[in-house]
Enzyme design. Structure first.
Site, PDB file in Angstrom:
ATOM      1  N   ARG A   1     -13.391  -2.658  -9.595  1.00 33.00           N
ATOM      2  CA  ARG A   1     -13.312  -2.533  -8.147  1.00 33.00           C
ATOM      3  C   ARG A   1     -14.733  -2.822  -7.722  1.00 33.00           C
ATOM      4  NH1 ARG A   1     -10.355   0.780  -3.639  1.00 33.00           N
ATOM      5  NH2 ARG A   1      -8.600  -0.422  -4.461  1.00 33.00           N
TER       6      ARG A   1
ATOM      7  N   HIS B   1      -7.832  -9.031  -2.884  1.00 30.33           N
ATOM      8  CA  HIS B   1      -7.220  -7.621  -3.667  1.00 30.33           C
ATOM      9  C   HIS B   1      -6.167  -8.358  -4.246  1.00 30.33           C
ATOM     10  CE1 HIS B   1      -6.254  -3.636  -4.800  1.00 30.33           C
ATOM     11  NE2 HIS B   1      -6.008  -3.175  -3.472  1.00 30.33           N
TER      12      HIS B   1
ATOM     13  N   GLN C   1      -3.024  -6.002  -5.532  1.00 30.99           N
ATOM     14  CA  GLN C   1      -2.196  -5.536  -4.434  1.00 30.99           C
ATOM     15  C   GLN C   1      -1.194  -6.892  -3.873  1.00 30.99           C
ATOM     16  OE1 GLN C   1      -2.345  -2.671  -2.660  1.00 30.99           O
ATOM     17  NE2 GLN C   1      -0.460  -3.160  -1.954  1.00 30.99           N
TER      18      GLN C   1
ATOM     19  N   ASP D   1      -3.373  -3.602   8.132  1.00 33.39           N
ATOM     20  CA  ASP D   1      -4.409  -2.944   7.258  1.00 33.39           C
ATOM     21  C   ASP D   1      -5.498  -2.273   8.207  1.00 33.39           C
ATOM     22  OD1 ASP D   1      -5.967  -2.358   4.999  1.00 33.39           O
ATOM     23  OD2 ASP D   1      -6.544  -4.260   4.507  1.00 33.39           O
TER      24      ASP D   1
ATOM     25  N   CYS E   1      -1.105  -1.567   2.881  1.00 36.43           N
ATOM     26  CA  CYS E   1      -1.327  -1.371   1.617  1.00 36.43           C
ATOM     27  C   CYS E   1      -1.943  -0.069   1.497  1.00 36.43           C
ATOM     28  CB  CYS E   1      -2.391  -2.469   1.133  1.00 36.43           C
ATOM     29  SG  CYS E   1      -3.959  -2.222   2.145  1.00 36.43           S
TER      30      CYS E   1
ATOM     31  N   ARG F   1       2.733  -0.678  -7.073  1.00 35.85           N
ATOM     32  CA  ARG F   1       1.519  -0.886  -7.585  1.00 35.85           C
ATOM     33  C   ARG F   1       1.502  -0.580  -9.369  1.00 35.85           C
ATOM     34  NH1 ARG F   1      -3.316  -1.247  -5.021  1.00 35.85           N
ATOM     35  NH2 ARG F   1      -4.212  -1.921  -7.193  1.00 35.85           N
TER      36      ARG F   1
HETATM   37  N1   CP Z   1      -4.138  -0.140  -1.594  1.00 33.02           N
HETATM   38  C1   CP Z   1      -5.077   0.099  -2.613  1.00 33.02           C
HETATM   39  O1   CP Z   1      -5.816  -0.447  -3.256  1.00 33.02           O
HETATM   40  O2   CP Z   1      -5.341   1.560  -2.397  1.00 33.02           O
HETATM   41  P1   CP Z   1      -6.515   2.075  -3.012  1.00 33.02           P
HETATM   42  O3   CP Z   1      -7.896   1.857  -2.333  1.00 33.02           O
HETATM   43  O4   CP Z   1      -6.077   3.768  -2.963  1.00 33.02           O
HETATM   44  O5   CP Z   1      -6.678   2.106  -4.678  1.00 33.02           O
END
Ligand code: CP
Length: 340
Positions: free
Chosen positions: A106, A133, A136, A232, A273, A301
């Site tokens: 990430r 992402h 996701q 979001d 998300c 997830r």
């Molecule tokens: N939705 C998501 O990626 O959550 P986090 O930022 O907690 O990983």
């Protein structure tokens, strides 16, 4: 001969056929997990997890997924590894590739992930960038299919609010599966204004796979035929200076409220998300309503990461035969005999 190296950086790396096969695998692994019968497909394998930003769902889902598949995950936090400080991306990617079987990363900038993947010799899975992402997105379309009997080509997904990384990936993946994606937003926060190349990808999906992409400021009209209403955060790390402008542009019209949900069909589901700023992009009433499937998304997830890890890593690891194990055990024990 192991499978050629494949990364998962963008949902556009997939085809509808591949994506559907991945979703079948996720479903099978979820069913196995429900009966505590998850196969140990990645026995002895390791996953390096690099996080430049905080994470709850991505971090926990990848780590637990590796454990359930019989492997192991290492959380590699900035300041605790040399990446970005004393070491460049190439050296870190080369070195980790000699020690782990896959890397989840990430990063603040999408280029960091693509450069890491360029130098890595093991599968790299994108755990979120400023641009997209993808893990996701796979989770979300899997979750959508669990909550409908309609074929995906008949689904309408309305994304309300900013063109976030989740928004761009959702636009791509929904159109790849032949569904309709509508972005309801103030124009300056649209995909065109922020990520124009995504619209080329979406247009390609429309042409190849029959999906449909629409954008509008008219959120009240956009939700009228929605199967899913998704939102979001209105701002992310680094956008704190823009908060007053963003609140002015989005509130109250683009907040997902009970009034907005009431304009949609009764069967419409609410998605997010997470993390959420409750009371900002969506009200508590909506987030905690029977129409909300936000925690199903979060749980999925975990099943998605299991599926993606199995998909990208399992074909590349050598599964030693019992006789080969016994041969090496004998050799090693003989060399240790001299220490007794
Ligand atoms: N939705 C998501 O990626 O959550 P986090 O930022 O907690 O990983």
């Amino acid at each position: 001969m192991s499978q050629p190296l494949q990364h998962f950086i963008d949902t556009q790396d997939l085809t509808p056929t591949t994506l559907r096969r991945q979703m079948d695998l996720i479903e099978a692994l979820k069913a196995a997990d429900r009966q505590n019968a998850c196969p140990r497909l990645l026995e002895g394998a390791s996953l390096g997890m690099i996080f430049e930003e905080a994470s709850t769902r991505t971090r926990v889902s990848f780590e637990v997924a590796m454990t359930k598949l019989g492997g192991h995950a290492l959380y590699l936090k900035p300041g605790e590894i040399h990446l970005g400080e004393k070491e460049n991306i190439k050296d870190t990617a080369e070195v980790l590739s000699r020690m782990v079987d896959a890397v989840e990363i990430r990063a603040f900038k999408h280029d960091t992930v693509t450069e890491f993947a360029r130098h890595a010799r093991v599968p790299v899975l994108n755990g979120l960038t400023d641009y997209n992402h993808p893990t996701q997105a796979v989770c979300d379309v899997f979750t959508m299919t669990e909550h409908t009997d309609k074929p995906f080509s008949e689904l309408t997904v309305v994304f309300v609010g900013d063109a976030t990384n989740v928004c761009t990936s959702t636009a791509q993946i929904v159109t790849m599966l032949g569904g309709t994606f509508i972005h309801a937003r103030p124009e300056q926060y649209g995909i065109k204004a922020q990520w124009p190349t995504v619209l080329d990808e979406v247009a390609r999906n429309e042409q190849l796979y029959g999906g449909r992409y629409l954008e509008t400021e008219d959120v009240e009209d956009a939700v009228v035929n929605a199967d899913y209403i998704y939102t979001d955060l209105w701002w992310w790390f680094g956008q704190e200076d823009e908060i007053p402008d963003r609140v002015k542009a989005f509130k109250p019209r683009y907040q997902v409220s009970s009034e907005l949900m009431a304009r949609a069909p009764e069967h419409a589901k609410f998605m997010h998300c997470l993390p959420a700023s409750r009371g900002v992009e969506a009200t508590d009433e909506v987030m905690d309503s029977p129409q909300s499937i936000i925690y199903d998304q979060s749980e999925n997830r975990l099943h998605t990461e299991k599926g993606l890890l199995a998909w990208y890593v399992y074909p590349r690891i050598t599964h030693a035969t019992e006789s080969l194990r016994r041969y090496h055990e004998g050799r090693i024990e003989a060399s240790l005999e001299s220490l007794r």
